[in-house]
Motif scaffolding. Structure first.
Motif, PDB file in Angstrom:
ATOM      1  N   SER A 201       0.379  -1.014  -0.198  1.00 34.50           N
ATOM      2  CA  SER A 201       0.399   0.112   0.115  1.00 34.50           C
ATOM      3  C   SER A 201       0.800   1.152  -0.198  1.00 34.50           C
ATOM      4  CB  SER A 201      -1.372  -0.288   1.304  1.00 34.50           C
ATOM      5  OG  SER A 201      -0.005  -0.748   2.202  1.00 34.50           O
ATOM      6  N   LYS A 202       1.770   0.893   0.409  1.00 40.18           N
ATOM      7  CA  LYS A 202       3.345   2.135   0.387  1.00 40.18           C
ATOM      8  C   LYS A 202       4.444   2.273  -0.238  1.00 40.18           C
ATOM      9  CE  LYS A 202       0.710   4.359   3.690  1.00 40.18           C
ATOM     10  NZ  LYS A 202       0.121   4.152   5.174  1.00 40.18           N
ATOM     11  N   HIS A 203       5.003   3.427  -0.399  1.00 40.12           N
ATOM     12  CA  HIS A 203       6.068   3.449  -0.878  1.00 40.12           C
ATOM     13  C   HIS A 203       6.537   4.973  -0.464  1.00 40.12           C
ATOM     14  CE1 HIS A 203       8.152   4.527  -4.775  1.00 40.12           C
ATOM     15  NE2 HIS A 203       8.664   3.813  -4.382  1.00 40.12           N
TER      16      HIS A 203
ATOM     17  N   LEU B  23      11.750   4.124  12.179  1.00 41.72           N
ATOM     18  CA  LEU B  23      10.970   5.352  13.501  1.00 41.72           C
ATOM     19  C   LEU B  23       9.332   4.548  13.072  1.00 41.72           C
ATOM     20  CD1 LEU B  23      11.820   7.792  14.528  1.00 41.72           C
ATOM     21  CD2 LEU B  23       9.809   8.576  12.963  1.00 41.72           C
ATOM     22  N   SER B  24       8.983   3.434  12.790  1.00 44.04           N
ATOM     23  CA  SER B  24       7.908   2.839  13.049  1.00 44.04           C
ATOM     24  C   SER B  24       8.567   1.567  12.936  1.00 44.04           C
ATOM     25  CB  SER B  24       7.257   2.353  11.310  1.00 44.04           C
ATOM     26  OG  SER B  24       6.382   1.773  11.665  1.00 44.04           O
ATOM     27  N   ALA B  25       8.018   0.390  13.919  1.00 42.16           N
ATOM     28  CA  ALA B  25       8.287  -0.466  14.383  1.00 42.16           C
ATOM     29  C   ALA B  25       7.028  -1.377  13.331  1.00 42.16           C
ATOM     30  CB  ALA B  25       8.764  -1.173  15.666  1.00 42.16           C
ATOM     31  N   LYS B  26       6.261  -0.574  12.549  1.00 45.73           N
ATOM     32  CA  LYS B  26       5.227  -1.378  12.098  1.00 45.73           C
ATOM     33  C   LYS B  26       4.899  -1.824  10.606  1.00 45.73           C
ATOM     34  CE  LYS B  26       1.999  -0.115  16.846  1.00 45.73           C
ATOM     35  NZ  LYS B  26       0.814   1.118  16.375  1.00 45.73           N
ATOM     36  N   PHE B  27       6.238  -2.058  10.352  1.00 45.96           N
ATOM     37  CA  PHE B  27       6.235  -2.419   8.762  1.00 45.96           C
ATOM     38  C   PHE B  27       5.548  -3.818   8.978  1.00 45.96           C
ATOM     39  CE2 PHE B  27       8.639   0.518   9.247  1.00 45.96           C
ATOM     40  CZ  PHE B  27       8.708   1.231   7.874  1.00 45.96           C
ATOM     41  N   LYS B  28       4.539  -4.346   8.618  1.00 48.13           N
ATOM     42  CA  LYS B  28       4.089  -5.585   8.205  1.00 48.13           C
ATOM     43  C   LYS B  28       3.619  -6.008   6.713  1.00 48.13           C
ATOM     44  CE  LYS B  28       0.861  -9.362   9.533  1.00 48.13           C
ATOM     45  NZ  LYS B  28       0.106  -9.170  10.620  1.00 48.13           N
TER      46      LYS B  28
ATOM     47  N   LEU C 126       8.503  -0.514  -0.731  1.00 45.13           N
ATOM     48  CA  LEU C 126       6.961  -1.024  -0.497  1.00 45.13           C
ATOM     49  C   LEU C 126       7.156  -1.374   1.085  1.00 45.13           C
ATOM     50  CD1 LEU C 126       7.211  -2.290  -4.382  1.00 45.13           C
ATOM     51  CD2 LEU C 126       6.468   0.082  -3.817  1.00 45.13           C
ATOM     52  N   TYR C 127       5.083  -1.018   1.772  1.00 48.36           N
ATOM     53  CA  TYR C 127       5.651  -2.161   2.657  1.00 48.36           C
ATOM     54  C   TYR C 127       4.390  -1.447   2.689  1.00 48.36           C
ATOM     55  CZ  TYR C 127       5.540   3.065   4.255  1.00 48.36           C
ATOM     56  OH  TYR C 127       4.785   4.716   4.996  1.00 48.36           O
ATOM     57  N   ASN C 128       4.134  -2.327   3.525  1.00 50.30           N
ATOM     58  CA  ASN C 128       2.274  -3.190   4.107  1.00 50.30           C
ATOM     59  C   ASN C 128       1.668  -3.542   2.879  1.00 50.30           C
ATOM     60  OD1 ASN C 128       2.974  -2.810   6.686  1.00 50.30           O
ATOM     61  ND2 ASN C 128       1.423  -0.826   7.196  1.00 50.30           N
ATOM     62  N   THR C 129       1.129  -4.815   2.759  1.00 50.37           N
ATOM     63  CA  THR C 129       0.109  -5.543   2.146  1.00 50.37           C
ATOM     64  C   THR C 129      -0.831  -4.957   2.287  1.00 50.37           C
ATOM     65  OG1 THR C 129       0.254  -7.149   3.899  1.00 50.37           O
ATOM     66  CG2 THR C 129       1.551  -7.404   1.682  1.00 50.37           C
TER      67      THR C 129
HETATM   68  C1  LIG Z   1       1.084  -1.054   8.177  1.00 49.20           C
HETATM   69  O1  LIG Z   1      -0.090  -1.731   8.812  1.00 49.20           O
HETATM   70  C2  LIG Z   1      -0.838  -1.843   9.722  1.00 49.20           C
HETATM   71  C3  LIG Z   1      -1.607  -2.817  10.586  1.00 49.20           C
HETATM   72  O2  LIG Z   1      -2.615  -2.346   9.584  1.00 49.20           O
HETATM   73  C4  LIG Z   1      -0.286  -0.592  10.528  1.00 49.20           C
HETATM   74  O3  LIG Z   1      -0.767  -0.886  12.018  1.00 49.20           O
HETATM   75  C5  LIG Z   1       1.464  -0.105  11.078  1.00 49.20           C
HETATM   76  O4  LIG Z   1       1.158   1.641  11.108  1.00 49.20           O
HETATM   77  C6  LIG Z   1       1.615   0.288   9.053  1.00 49.20           C
HETATM   78  N1  LIG Z   1       2.253   0.563   9.107  1.00 49.20           N
HETATM   79  C7  LIG Z   1       3.985   2.277   8.184  1.00 49.20           C
HETATM   80  C8  LIG Z   1       4.571   1.727   8.629  1.00 49.20           C
HETATM   81  O5  LIG Z   1       2.233   2.907   7.917  1.00 49.20           O
END
Ligand SMILES: *[C@@H]1O[C@H](CO)[C@@H](O)[C@H](O)[C@H]1NC(C)=O
Ligand SMILES: *[C@@H]1O[C@H](CO)[C@@H](O)[C@H](O)[C@H]1NC(C)=O
Ligand SMILES: *[C@@H]1O[C@H](CO)[C@@H](O)[C@H](O)[C@H]1NC(C)=O
Ligand SMILES: *[C@@H]1O[C@H](CO)[C@@H](O)[C@H](O)[C@H]1NC(C)=O
Ligand SMILES: *[C@@H]1O[C@H](CO)[C@@H](O)[C@H](O)[C@H]1NC(C)=O
Ligand SMILES: *[C@@H]1O[C@H](CO)[C@@H](O)[C@H](O)[C@H]1NC(C)=O
Length: 368
Positions: free
Chosen positions: A42-44, A149-154, A301-304
């Protein structure tokens, strides 16, 4: 799925030959990978270090341990929001001993992360790159690391045009990382280069690389060979795709390794570094030696979003999940996406719908 994706991608490129034009990220609903996997991101983001010669400076190494972690950033570039909204520069040290084979104090420093002007008068392109430096000092190893910074890459597709140069006894790496106090619970996909290795060998691993008895888990790692006679000291695009259920590594678009075992499952950080701790894995660098990870550009490219099936269903319901599908593969300008198709334009390209079979036949015909 692999073949289908390939066909889909090829078909999209073929059909939209006229429309597969450069576009902006703001126009992209999602990004489709070119590869043997059907994943939409979804992101780039694209970080370009090639035209920063005006900011470039090679800072002298700081030789005192105490001044190392809190050194200032080496250029105003690292204070700009383009940088700080995505990256942090590490200053931790290994005195708490996370690695058992470590035999040396290692301290990360912002002073080892800098923009370097290309010194070559004969080959002046690019004008600059990002350097991550590690150097062996008499008392310790000074090292470099940048972490998201973000630990939320999936799920991510990471790409960097990079090379590793310098003394034996260091590791340079690009990886995803999910911390755990327990080694067995760490989730991590790694591309690692050991400067003691033959120059065509790179390491691809879904950590942990050791099993609970402390033995090497053969399924977790692959020693990959750089393709086409390339060496890791040559500039090459290193790519790591962490997708659901598998990690795939590429060099200059050639797949060099794929591991399904222990593929990370949960949100993670993204990290680049250059380091050594004198241990068995990194090797022990000679005092005065240094090694560098140099990066012309980094792309992620991140987050599917949804996988193909959902995309297809969405389209059948007349409600494509991604309103416009882009790609960063096959773009004429690295870092900028091309539009593959968008709602309305090329809408008939619902995966199995309408005239796609015709396109596929045409593509197959052309390939034959
Ligand atoms: C990726 O998706 C997750 C789950 O939807 C979200 O919590 C997270 O913030 C997203 N990561 C980034 C880096 O935007
Ligand atoms: C695609 O992946 C499958 C396994 O998922 C593998 O069997 C096949 O050989 C791969 N195809 C290519 C072209 O790499
Ligand atoms: C970066 O920002 C810090 C904190 O505001 C400041 O102290 C430092 O001088 C800045 N460094 C550069 C190179 O601009
Ligand atoms: C290492 O980091 C710890 C805290 O994380 C700090 O207390 C210690 O002083 C550091 N050691 C060195 C040698 O910098
Ligand atoms: C770890 O790997 C070794 C060597 O393959 C094997 O003998 C041992 O049984 C494994 N231990 C566990 C807990 O799986
Ligand atoms: C992989 O490469 C390392 C050297 O970096 C070597 O020690 C190891 O034996 C190799 N493993 C395999 C399975 O070839």
């Amino acid at each position: 799925m692999g073949i289908l994706n390939l066909l889909l991608f090829t078909a999209a490129i073929a059909v939209n030959a006229q429309q597969a034009a450069l576009t902006e990220d703001s126009r992209c609903g999602c990004y489709l990978l070119k590869g043997n996997d059907t994943t939409y991101f979804s992101k780039h983001r694209f970080f370009d270090f090639r035209n920063h010669d005006h900011h470039a400076t090679v800072p002298p190494v700081i030789a005192e341990v105490k001044d190392t972690p809190n050194a200032p950033v080496t250029s105003p570039f690292f204070n700009s929001t383009d940088w700080t909204d995505f990256w942090m520069i590490s200053n931790w040290n290994n005195s708490h001993g996370t690695r058992q084979d470590s035999s040396l104090l290692m301290v990360n420093s912002p002073n080892n992360v800098y923009l370097e002007a290309n010194p070559s008068p004969t080959n002046p392109s690019p004008k600059s790159w990002l350097s991550l430096r590690t150097q062996r000092l008499p008392e310790f190893q000074t090292a470099a690391e940048i972490e998201s910074l973000s630990a939320k890459f999936k799920f991510v597709s990471l790409r960097m045009l990079a090379r590793t140069i310098g003394a034996q006894g260091a590791i340079t790496a690009m990886f995803t990382y999910r911390h755990s106090e327990e080694y067995s619970q760490v989730q991590e996909s790694d591309l690692e280069i050991r400067t003691s290795d033959p120059k065509n060998l790179i390491h691809c691993t879904n950590q942990p690389s050791l099993n609970s008895s402390g033995d090497v888990e053969a399924r977790a790692s692959k020693n990959a060979t750089m393709p086409d006679g390339l060496e890791w000291s040559d500039w090459a695009v290193h790519r790591l795709d962490w997708t659901p259920g598998r990690t795939t590594w590429y060099v200059d678009e050639v797949e060099v390794a794929r591991i399904e075992f222990q593929t990370p499952r949960e949100v993670s950080n993204v990290i680049l570094n250059a380091w050594s701790d004198g241990g068995e894995w990194t090797g022990d660098m000679e005092v005065g030696g240094s090694a560098y990870l140099q990066v012309q550009w980094f792309e992620i490219l991140y987050n599917t979003t949804e996988k193909l099936e959902e995309e297809r269903q969405g389209r059948e319901e007349g409600e494509g999940v991604c309103h416009s599908v882009c790609s960063v593969d096959g773009t004429p300008e690295v870092g900028r996406p091309v539009m593959l198709w968008s709602n309305g334009v090329g809408r008939g390209l619902g995966v199995f719908g309408g005239w796609v079979p015709v396109v596929m036949v045409t593509v197959l015909f052309l390939l034959a």
